[in-house]
Motif scaffolding. Structure first.
Motif: not given
Length: 344
Positions: A127-137, A172-183, A209-215
């Protein structure tokens, strides 16, 4: 979704503007083995009216032509059920939900309902604003609709703070998303994070470098003449050269000696972390004792002069030790907020 090459790349113009522009761009980017998907916006959610808002459904015919000529998969942005229906009717391979749509649960649910029972990959931008919950939702709504081919796109977050980038990465937000949804596959959109073509390569390398594999990189045969986001698009030639320079890192540690060294260093870090937690617990006990004295003697909890002096000293000490002063400022602001809370 699986990535058979790193980086696994989606490329193409911000907007589909003409059949010639779309086909010419696709032909050139197809020369890179990294590029697997051709992107082009057909409907553009612009901030203000009276600007180019996309070519409309005729652009879907151009995407068909791209796939027929180059064998690249195709993708475009959808913002409502009608867009979904038109894309499916025109055999678009992958759909993506943009940042302005992810922020709206009603629209995401409408799209999820339109996709029930349909086996099509969907990419979800943050989402435009930095809210992980909306992304997860948004991801969860699609998953609950039976969609299993999902991936997330990190395109940065809007901020009122003046900065070099168009959107703050807030890694830190996409990193946390990856932690919550590792697959869940994760894709970085350096074009929208940077907002200028000069930032695309360093942001892409950081993502790898952070392990994100797609661009997802916006690419146009004549970027300076693009009808939308011209400054953040690059030519196919520049794209191919850039992708050849990027270096992906391995996620697994295979060298036994390196593995042992890292294990030792991690043990030291864990010991230090434990000490930090113990020190914080001790600090809060002293804070509570001070709080009792303040309460007994009618002294206000917040002592702003003391806090400003303390913060200034901590930041100066951080600089002496080679730490970023702003980092220490943020850490102690959190500690101070907790200390004030303990004294109330």
């Amino acid at each position: 979704m699986k990535f058979d090459r790193i980086p696994w790349v989606i490329a193409g113009p911000c907007s589909a503007e003409s059949e010639r522009q779309v086909i010419s761009t696709a032909r050139e980017i197809a020369e890179s083995p990294h590029v697997k998907v051709f992107r082009a916006g057909v409907w553009k959610p612009r901030t203000r009216p009276d600007t180019f808002e996309g070519i409309g459904k005729v652009g879907l015919e151009w995407l068909k032509a791209v796939k027929a000529e180059t064998s690249l998969l195709t993708t475009t942005e959808v913002a409502n059920a009608q867009h979904v229906e038109l894309c499916l009717d025109n055999n678009v391979d992958i759909l993506w939900i943009g940042a302005r749509t992810t922020v709206n649960p009603f629209l995401v649910q409408e799209i999820a309902n339109a996709l029930k029972g349909i086996d099509v990959p969907v990419l979800v931008k943050n989402p435009i604003n930095a809210e992980l919950g909306l992304w997860l939702g948004a991801i969860e709504r699609l998953y609950h609709a039976g969609i299993r081919k999902l991936a997330a796109i990190h395109r940065g977050f809007s901020t009122y703070v003046q900065m070099a980038y168009r959107n703050h990465p807030n890694w830190q937000i996409p990193i946390e998303l990856k932690r919550l949804l590792p697959n869940l596959p994760l894709i970085c959109d350096p074009s929208h994070i940077g907002g200028h073509r000069d930032f695309i390569e360093p942001i892409s390398q950081t993502a790898l470098d952070l392990g994100i594999q797609g661009l997802m990189i916006e690419t146009h045969i004549e970027p300076d003449r693009a009808l939308s986001d011209s400054k953040q698009q690059i030519t196919p030639k520049v794209l191919i050269e850039l992708l050849d320079r990027l270096r992906a890192r391995h996620t697994a540690i295979t060298d036994k000696q390196v593995k042992r060294k890292i294990a030792h260093l991690r043990a030291e870090i864990s010991h230090t972390d434990s000490q930090i937690i113990q020190d914080l617990a001790d600090r809060m006990r002293w804070v509570e004792e001070i709080g009792k004295l303040k309460q007994q003697h009618g002294i206000s909890v917040l002592q702003i002069n003391r806090w400003e002096s303390l913060l200034k000293d901590h930041m100066a000490r951080a600089r002496q030790l080679g730490l970023e002063a702003e980092f220490i400022k943020e850490v102690f602001e959190l500690i101070h907020a907790q200390a004030v809370k303990r004294q109330l």
